[in-house]
Design a protein around this motif. Structure first.
Motif, PDB file in Angstrom:
ATOM      1  N   PRO A  15       1.049  -1.297  -0.054  1.00  0.00           N
ATOM      2  CA  PRO A  15      -0.153   0.190   0.015  1.00  0.00           C
ATOM      3  C   PRO A  15       0.868   1.416   0.168  1.00  0.00           C
ATOM      4  CG  PRO A  15      -0.647  -1.640   1.565  1.00  0.00           C
ATOM      5  CD  PRO A  15       0.681  -2.013   1.181  1.00  0.00           C
ATOM      6  N   ALA A  16       0.505   2.282  -0.832  1.00  0.00           N
ATOM      7  CA  ALA A  16       1.371   3.270  -1.144  1.00  0.00           C
ATOM      8  C   ALA A  16       1.516   4.199   0.230  1.00  0.00           C
ATOM      9  CB  ALA A  16       0.934   4.214  -2.154  1.00  0.00           C
ATOM     10  N   ALA A  17       0.683   4.297   0.833  1.00  0.00           N
ATOM     11  CA  ALA A  17       0.353   5.123   2.139  1.00  0.00           C
ATOM     12  C   ALA A  17       1.411   4.520   3.281  1.00  0.00           C
ATOM     13  CB  ALA A  17      -0.965   5.279   2.746  1.00  0.00           C
ATOM     14  N   ALA A  18       1.288   3.068   3.496  1.00  0.00           N
ATOM     15  CA  ALA A  18       2.150   2.544   4.439  1.00  0.00           C
ATOM     16  C   ALA A  18       3.488   2.755   3.931  1.00  0.00           C
ATOM     17  CB  ALA A  18       1.995   0.906   4.263  1.00  0.00           C
ATOM     18  N   LEU A  19       3.919   2.583   2.602  1.00  0.00           N
ATOM     19  CA  LEU A  19       5.526   2.717   2.063  1.00  0.00           C
ATOM     20  C   LEU A  19       5.807   4.127   2.432  1.00  0.00           C
ATOM     21  CD1 LEU A  19       7.446   1.258   0.203  1.00  0.00           C
ATOM     22  CD2 LEU A  19       6.604   2.765  -1.464  1.00  0.00           C
ATOM     23  N   HIS A  31      13.144   1.533   0.563  1.00  0.00           N
ATOM     24  CA  HIS A  31      13.776   0.899  -0.428  1.00  0.00           C
ATOM     25  C   HIS A  31      13.964  -0.692  -0.055  1.00  0.00           C
ATOM     26  CE1 HIS A  31      14.500   4.830  -1.975  1.00  0.00           C
ATOM     27  NE2 HIS A  31      14.945   4.162  -3.200  1.00  0.00           N
ATOM     28  N   LEU A  32      14.178  -0.731   1.426  1.00  0.00           N
ATOM     29  CA  LEU A  32      14.599  -2.030   1.905  1.00  0.00           C
ATOM     30  C   LEU A  32      13.145  -2.980   1.778  1.00  0.00           C
ATOM     31  CD1 LEU A  32      16.396  -1.119   5.241  1.00  0.00           C
ATOM     32  CD2 LEU A  32      17.346  -2.440   3.220  1.00  0.00           C
ATOM     33  N   TRP A  33      11.964  -2.256   2.010  1.00  0.00           N
ATOM     34  CA  TRP A  33      10.695  -2.987   1.648  1.00  0.00           C
ATOM     35  C   TRP A  33      10.474  -3.431   0.337  1.00  0.00           C
ATOM     36  CZ3 TRP A  33       5.663  -0.535   4.109  1.00  0.00           C
ATOM     37  CH2 TRP A  33       4.812  -1.419   4.299  1.00  0.00           C
ATOM     38  N   LEU A  34      11.060  -2.449  -0.431  1.00  0.00           N
ATOM     39  CA  LEU A  34      10.855  -2.691  -1.870  1.00  0.00           C
ATOM     40  C   LEU A  34      11.948  -3.538  -2.456  1.00  0.00           C
ATOM     41  CD1 LEU A  34       9.895   0.879  -3.112  1.00  0.00           C
ATOM     42  CD2 LEU A  34       8.139  -1.269  -3.488  1.00  0.00           C
ATOM     43  N   ARG A  35      12.899  -4.338  -1.689  1.00  0.00           N
ATOM     44  CA  ARG A  35      13.799  -5.198  -1.903  1.00  0.00           C
ATOM     45  C   ARG A  35      14.971  -4.569  -2.737  1.00  0.00           C
ATOM     46  NH1 ARG A  35       9.990  -9.560  -4.387  1.00  0.00           N
ATOM     47  NH2 ARG A  35       8.734 -10.076  -2.460  1.00  0.00           N
ATOM     48  N   VAL A 120      14.394  10.768  -1.108  1.00  0.00           N
ATOM     49  CA  VAL A 120      14.352   9.171  -0.956  1.00  0.00           C
ATOM     50  C   VAL A 120      13.051   8.446  -1.037  1.00  0.00           C
ATOM     51  CG1 VAL A 120      15.304   7.284   0.516  1.00  0.00           C
ATOM     52  CG2 VAL A 120      16.782   9.152   0.080  1.00  0.00           C
ATOM     53  N   VAL A 121      12.199   9.144  -0.264  1.00  0.00           N
ATOM     54  CA  VAL A 121      10.755   8.717   0.052  1.00  0.00           C
ATOM     55  C   VAL A 121       9.962   8.898  -1.257  1.00  0.00           C
ATOM     56  CG1 VAL A 121       8.410   9.357   1.008  1.00  0.00           C
ATOM     57  CG2 VAL A 121      10.569   9.718   2.335  1.00  0.00           C
ATOM     58  N   LEU A 122      10.444   9.939  -2.302  1.00  0.00           N
ATOM     59  CA  LEU A 122       9.648  10.179  -3.530  1.00  0.00           C
ATOM     60  C   LEU A 122      10.340   8.823  -4.382  1.00  0.00           C
ATOM     61  CD1 LEU A 122       9.572  13.858  -3.779  1.00  0.00           C
ATOM     62  CD2 LEU A 122       7.723  12.377  -3.289  1.00  0.00           C
ATOM     63  N   ASP A 123      11.630   8.619  -4.302  1.00  0.00           N
ATOM     64  CA  ASP A 123      12.157   7.620  -5.013  1.00  0.00           C
ATOM     65  C   ASP A 123      11.762   6.410  -4.867  1.00  0.00           C
ATOM     66  OD1 ASP A 123      14.579   7.033  -6.917  1.00  0.00           O
ATOM     67  OD2 ASP A 123      15.025   5.833  -5.291  1.00  0.00           O
ATOM     68  N   ALA A 124      11.504   6.159  -3.577  1.00  0.00           N
ATOM     69  CA  ALA A 124      10.650   4.704  -3.197  1.00  0.00           C
ATOM     70  C   ALA A 124       9.330   4.777  -3.635  1.00  0.00           C
ATOM     71  CB  ALA A 124      10.669   4.696  -1.714  1.00  0.00           C
ATOM     72  N   TYR A 125       8.612   5.848  -3.665  1.00  0.00           N
ATOM     73  CA  TYR A 125       7.207   5.967  -4.363  1.00  0.00           C
ATOM     74  C   TYR A 125       7.199   5.550  -5.835  1.00  0.00           C
ATOM     75  CZ  TYR A 125       2.480   7.392  -5.447  1.00  0.00           C
ATOM     76  OH  TYR A 125       1.335   7.554  -5.972  1.00  0.00           O
ATOM     77  N   ASP A 126       8.173   6.184  -6.349  1.00  0.00           N
ATOM     78  CA  ASP A 126       8.297   6.031  -7.912  1.00  0.00           C
ATOM     79  C   ASP A 126       8.587   4.462  -8.133  1.00  0.00           C
ATOM     80  OD1 ASP A 126       7.660   8.694  -8.666  1.00  0.00           O
ATOM     81  OD2 ASP A 126      10.028   9.179  -8.967  1.00  0.00           O
ATOM     82  N   ILE A 127       9.358   3.702  -7.461  1.00  0.00           N
ATOM     83  CA  ILE A 127       9.740   2.332  -7.785  1.00  0.00           C
ATOM     84  C   ILE A 127       8.285   1.709  -7.418  1.00  0.00           C
ATOM     85  CG2 ILE A 127      10.918   0.373  -6.623  1.00  0.00           C
ATOM     86  CD1 ILE A 127      13.275   2.431  -5.966  1.00  0.00           C
ATOM     87  N   ALA A 128       7.718   2.004  -6.387  1.00  0.00           N
ATOM     88  CA  ALA A 128       6.593   1.259  -5.969  1.00  0.00           C
ATOM     89  C   ALA A 128       5.301   1.094  -7.070  1.00  0.00           C
ATOM     90  CB  ALA A 128       5.932   1.851  -4.674  1.00  0.00           C
ATOM     91  N   VAL A 129       5.349   2.391  -7.706  1.00  0.00           N
ATOM     92  CA  VAL A 129       4.415   2.512  -8.689  1.00  0.00           C
ATOM     93  C   VAL A 129       4.742   2.092 -10.017  1.00  0.00           C
ATOM     94  CG1 VAL A 129       3.126   4.292  -7.512  1.00  0.00           C
ATOM     95  CG2 VAL A 129       4.656   5.091  -9.173  1.00  0.00           C
TER      96      VAL A 129
ATOM     97  N   VAL B  21      23.609   7.023  -5.410  1.00  0.00           N
ATOM     98  CA  VAL B  21      22.748   5.955  -4.896  1.00  0.00           C
ATOM     99  C   VAL B  21      21.241   6.189  -5.546  1.00  0.00           C
ATOM    100  CG1 VAL B  21      21.934   4.508  -3.256  1.00  0.00           C
ATOM    101  CG2 VAL B  21      24.274   5.262  -3.301  1.00  0.00           C
ATOM    102  N   LEU B  22      20.882   7.375  -5.578  1.00  0.00           N
ATOM    103  CA  LEU B  22      19.530   7.590  -5.826  1.00  0.00           C
ATOM    104  C   LEU B  22      19.514   7.547  -7.460  1.00  0.00           C
ATOM    105  CD1 LEU B  22      17.915  10.565  -3.997  1.00  0.00           C
ATOM    106  CD2 LEU B  22      16.967   8.476  -4.372  1.00  0.00           C
ATOM    107  N   GLN B  23      20.594   8.110  -8.000  1.00  0.00           N
ATOM    108  CA  GLN B  23      20.332   8.325  -9.604  1.00  0.00           C
ATOM    109  C   GLN B  23      20.882   7.048 -10.297  1.00  0.00           C
ATOM    110  OE1 GLN B  23      18.935  10.791 -10.923  1.00  0.00           O
ATOM    111  NE2 GLN B  23      18.295  11.395  -9.082  1.00  0.00           N
ATOM    112  N   ARG B  24      21.615   6.232  -9.814  1.00  0.00           N
ATOM    113  CA  ARG B  24      22.296   5.280 -10.617  1.00  0.00           C
ATOM    114  C   ARG B  24      21.911   3.858  -9.749  1.00  0.00           C
ATOM    115  NH1 ARG B  24      22.323   8.665 -13.644  1.00  0.00           N
ATOM    116  NH2 ARG B  24      24.235   9.607 -14.679  1.00  0.00           N
ATOM    117  N   ASP B  25      21.823   2.897 -10.668  1.00  0.00           N
ATOM    118  CA  ASP B  25      21.661   1.565 -10.150  1.00  0.00           C
ATOM    119  C   ASP B  25      22.667   0.647  -9.821  1.00  0.00           C
ATOM    120  OD1 ASP B  25      18.916   2.136  -9.893  1.00  0.00           O
ATOM    121  OD2 ASP B  25      18.427   1.447 -11.907  1.00  0.00           O
ATOM    122  N   GLU B  26      23.743   0.561 -10.897  1.00  0.00           N
ATOM    123  CA  GLU B  26      24.946  -0.258 -10.561  1.00  0.00           C
ATOM    124  C   GLU B  26      26.082   0.339  -9.767  1.00  0.00           C
ATOM    125  OE1 GLU B  26      24.698  -3.340 -11.826  1.00  0.00           O
ATOM    126  OE2 GLU B  26      22.582  -2.807 -12.535  1.00  0.00           O
ATOM    127  N   PRO B  27      26.574  -0.460  -8.979  1.00  0.00           N
ATOM    128  CA  PRO B  27      27.500   0.074  -8.185  1.00  0.00           C
ATOM    129  C   PRO B  27      28.809   0.840  -8.814  1.00  0.00           C
ATOM    130  CG  PRO B  27      27.101  -1.960  -7.289  1.00  0.00           C
ATOM    131  CD  PRO B  27      26.281  -1.810  -8.642  1.00  0.00           C
TER     132      PRO B  27
END
Lengths: 132, 59
Positions: A15-19, A31-35, A120-129, B21-27
């Protein structure tokens, strides 16, 4: 065992809100939650470290004073670091020493740590969606 | 006594790591971008420092 590209691109159904809450409260948790373990661990170490350096440099955790817009904005940025901000507030850390030579440096570390965590929060959201 | 240059370098290092780390995926790509950002931060700080010496505020 190394994760394959397919494993990394498969996003758990969260769920986006929980994330968003988890990612804000604990830097890197989203990010850890999204592996995305490597990214999550880096954020989990670097962002709290940056906040701690800000406190060590005698920076101030700004209060929410709506009568002073710039102070309120700085407080909003500080709050971006999540649970650590709340912990610091409860423990009475971050009183700030305005006459210390490193006071402004400390403020900069505290504010930037909070703002980076919001990125970082916005990046995690982008990955999740699935945008990333 | 805290060295201002050391604080600048530490700030540059921490921000560079997060951005890379935000912008790139590969180490390898993260390392490259992080090094570039770090050099950019420190270089810009040094150049601005010299400019402030040549053109001091209030002169």
């Amino acid at each position: 065992m190394r994760a394959t590209t397919a494993d990394r691109t498969r996003v758990p159904d969260i769920p986006a809100a929980a994330l968003l809450c988890a990612a804000w409260l604990v830097p890197g948790a989203g990010h850890l939650w999204l592996r995305r373990t490597q990214k999550g661990v880096v954020f989990l170490v670097v962002l709290p470290l940056m906040f701690a350096v800000g406190l060590a440099l005698q920076g101030r955790i700004f209060p929410f004073q709506l009568s002073q817009p710039l102070v309120a904005l700085a407080a909003l940025a500080d709050l971006g670091i999540g649970a650590i901000y709340l912990l610091a507030w409860v423990m009475g850390w971050g009183a700030g020493t305005a006459v210390a030579p490193t006071y402004e440096y400390g403020n900069t570390f505290l504010i930037v740590a909070g703002l980076l965590n919001l990125l970082v929060v916005l990046d995690a959201y982008d990955i999740a969606v699935g945008r990333k | 006594m805290v060295s201002h240059v050391a604080v600048l370098a530490l700030f540059a290092l921490l921000v560079s790591v997060v951005f890379a780390v935000l912008q790139r995926d590969e180490p390898a790509q993260q390392l490259r971008l992080g090094a570039l950002l770090f050099a950019g931060f420190v270089g810009t700080g040094v150049v601005l420092g010299w400019l402030m010496l040549v053109f001091p505020i209030g002169s």
